[in-house]
Design a protein around this motif. Structure first.
Motif, short mmCIF file in Angstrom:
data_model
loop_
_atom_site.label_atom_id
_atom_site.label_comp_id
_atom_site.label_asym_id
_atom_site.label_seq_id
_atom_site.Cartn_x
_atom_site.Cartn_y
_atom_site.Cartn_z
N SER A 233 42.85 63.63 -86.15
CA SER A 233 43.12 63.24 -84.88
C SER A 233 44.53 63.68 -84.35
N LEU A 234 44.41 64.23 -83.11
CA LEU A 234 45.58 64.55 -82.22
C LEU A 234 45.80 63.60 -81.17
N TYR A 235 47.14 63.22 -80.94
CA TYR A 235 47.42 62.31 -79.79
C TYR A 235 48.40 62.67 -78.73
N ARG A 236 48.25 62.73 -77.54
CA ARG A 236 49.29 63.14 -76.61
C ARG A 236 49.25 61.96 -75.74
N PHE A 237 50.58 61.83 -75.46
CA PHE A 237 51.19 60.37 -75.01
C PHE A 237 51.41 60.52 -73.43
N THR A 238 51.06 59.46 -72.66
CA THR A 238 51.37 59.35 -71.28
C THR A 238 52.82 59.76 -70.96
N ASP A 239 53.93 59.24 -71.76
CA ASP A 239 55.44 59.47 -71.82
C ASP A 239 55.41 60.86 -72.31
N SER A 240 55.52 61.86 -71.77
CA SER A 240 55.82 63.25 -72.24
C SER A 240 57.04 63.31 -73.38
N GLN A 241 58.06 62.15 -73.26
CA GLN A 241 59.02 62.45 -74.19
C GLN A 241 58.62 61.76 -75.53
N VAL A 263 51.77 69.88 -86.12
CA VAL A 263 50.81 69.45 -84.99
C VAL A 263 50.28 70.67 -84.60
N ASN A 264 51.04 71.81 -84.29
CA ASN A 264 50.47 72.96 -83.66
C ASN A 264 49.34 73.73 -84.42
N ARG A 265 49.58 73.63 -85.66
CA ARG A 265 48.43 74.07 -86.52
C ARG A 265 47.11 73.66 -86.27
N TYR A 266 47.19 72.08 -86.29
CA TYR A 266 45.84 71.52 -86.07
C TYR A 266 45.49 71.61 -84.76
N LYS A 267 46.26 71.78 -83.82
CA LYS A 267 45.94 71.86 -82.45
C LYS A 267 45.09 73.38 -82.24
N VAL A 268 45.65 74.41 -82.82
CA VAL A 268 44.97 75.50 -82.88
C VAL A 268 43.63 75.36 -83.67
N ALA A 269 43.44 74.72 -84.81
CA ALA A 269 42.24 74.42 -85.62
C ALA A 269 41.46 73.60 -84.65
N PHE A 270 41.77 72.83 -84.08
CA PHE A 270 40.73 72.07 -83.18
C PHE A 270 40.17 72.94 -82.06
N GLU A 271 40.96 73.90 -81.48
CA GLU A 271 40.49 74.88 -80.47
C GLU A 271 39.22 75.75 -81.06
N TRP A 272 39.60 76.16 -82.35
CA TRP A 272 38.51 77.18 -82.86
C TRP A 272 37.41 76.05 -83.39
N LEU A 273 37.52 75.07 -83.71
CA LEU A 273 36.17 74.10 -83.70
C LEU A 273 35.47 73.93 -82.55
N CYS A 274 36.25 73.49 -81.40
CA CYS A 274 35.45 73.60 -80.17
C CYS A 274 35.13 74.75 -79.65
N SER A 275 35.44 76.10 -79.87
CA SER A 275 35.09 77.34 -79.63
C SER A 275 33.63 77.66 -80.38
N ALA A 276 33.51 77.03 -81.58
CA ALA A 276 32.44 77.46 -82.62
C ALA A 276 31.35 76.53 -81.95
N ALA A 277 31.79 75.07 -81.70
CA ALA A 277 30.59 73.89 -81.78
C ALA A 277 29.78 74.39 -80.22
N LEU A 278 28.69 73.72 -80.07
CA LEU A 278 28.03 73.57 -78.89
C LEU A 278 28.92 73.24 -77.79
N SER A 279 28.43 73.58 -76.55
CA SER A 279 29.05 72.92 -75.38
C SER A 279 28.61 71.48 -75.23
N ALA A 280 29.42 70.96 -74.24
CA ALA A 280 29.32 69.43 -74.14
C ALA A 280 27.76 69.19 -73.56
N SER A 281 27.20 70.03 -72.80
CA SER A 281 25.99 69.95 -71.96
C SER A 281 24.85 70.23 -73.23
N ASP A 282 25.04 71.16 -74.14
CA ASP A 282 24.02 71.37 -75.15
C ASP A 282 24.32 70.40 -76.22
#
Length: 324
Positions: A233-241, A263-282
């Protein structure tokens, strides 16, 4: 309803990061700081800088004086120190929270964005009561086989997990995205009636404005045959600091990191997963189809049947990612 403010654990991490930055800017080592302020142990400073202890306002004030912090920053960090040490509001907000569930809730409540991937289970924030109970009971049974005293009361755990989920309904709740594996939505995970309710619940959640679900079909290729090593899981917070945080689920042990390169390596991995997966509507179409088939007839295969033909997908060619 979870509080809409950063949690004490986030405040401790933010404070620790800023104190370390100030110390380094002052050109001081940890040993030099300990010697100058007369603390008995270097571990006290280490725990404070790593966000692993509840900070004492007087100790923080001494450090800020030593580091010659600017007045505005000094005032800000002293406020953060007070927030980092106050657990009372959190305990009242989560009266049935176990220690483990409270840790996850603290991470989630201060988030602007949550991204999750799990290859074998539906993530906790998306689980129905029946699915959550089954998962918790089975996990406790496995833990008890090695240590009879291990595990919390299952019903307390279920209430705690369901309590965390109200985060997604909050008007100022985080943007939530999950990549679900087709295998995680199969008969191996739970009985047909529990699975049917879980799939129907996912359909409802997928229609929330702040929730996006992607389904990764069983034979889908991810980039150059990338295989995600574990749930994360990746968490980005309301406070940018507050530093972005990675949580890696390892069965009975969870690992968290704020190290930017990791963190950045896993962010890239998550982008790959989203790109390979079905779209939200599908994905929503697949979920509706699978739910309907479970409702109408008992599926004879070991997995839930999705649409007969998966929609065409566009895939991006990934860069380089070190597997761990």
């Amino acid at each position: 309803m979870p509080p809409a403010v950063p949690s004490p654990i986030l405040r401790r991490r933010r404070l620790g990061t800023d104190l370390r930055r100030l110390r380094e800017a002052a050109g001081l080592t940890g040993d030099q700081v300990i010697e100058r302020i007369g603390w008995a142990s270097a571990s006290k400073l280490s725990r404070l800088e790593n966000g692993r202890s509840r900070p004492d306002p007087e100790d923080v004030a001494v450090l800020l004086d030593l580091y010659r912090a600017a007045p505005a920053l000094r005032e800000e960090l002293l406020v953060i120190t007070e927030e980092a040490g106050d657990m009372r509001a959190w305990r009242k907000s989560y009266p049935v929270m176990t220690q483990q569930q409270l840790g996850w809730a603290e991470l989630e409540a201060g988030c602007a964005q949550i991204r999750e991937y799990n290859p074998v289970l539906v993530p906790g924030l998306l689980q129905t009561e029946g699915y959550a109970r089954l998962r918790i009971v089975s996990a406790n049974a496995a833990a008890a086989s090695a240590d009879p005293s291990a595990g919390d009361d299952p019903e307390t755990e279920v209430k705690a997990r369901l309590g965390r989920q109200s985060l997604l309904d909050r008007p100022d709740g985080p943007r939530y995205t999950a990549v679900l594996e087709e295998a995680a939505l199969g008969r191996r995970a739970c009985p047909p009636d529990v699975l049917r309710d879980q799939l129907a619940h996912l359909c409802e959640l997928a229609m929330l404005p702040n929730v996006t679900l992607h389904l990764l079909l069983r034979d889908t290729r991810i980039g150059e045959f990338y295989l995600p090593p574990t749930a994360f899981s990746l968490y980005r917070f309301t406070d940018s600091q507050d530093p972005e945080t990675l949580a890696i689920e390892g069965g009975f042990i969870d690992v968290m990191s704020t190290e930017a390169s990791t963190v950045n390596r896993y962010k890239v991995a998550f982008e790959w997963l989203c790109s390979a997966a079905l779209s939200a509507s599908d994905t929503l179409t697949w979920l509706f189809t699978a739910t309907g088939r479970l409702t109408d007839t008992a599926a004879s295969s070991s997995t839930v049947p999705g649409p007969t033909a998966a929609p065409a997908q566009r895939r991006r060619q990934p860069g380089r990612l070190t597997e761990r």
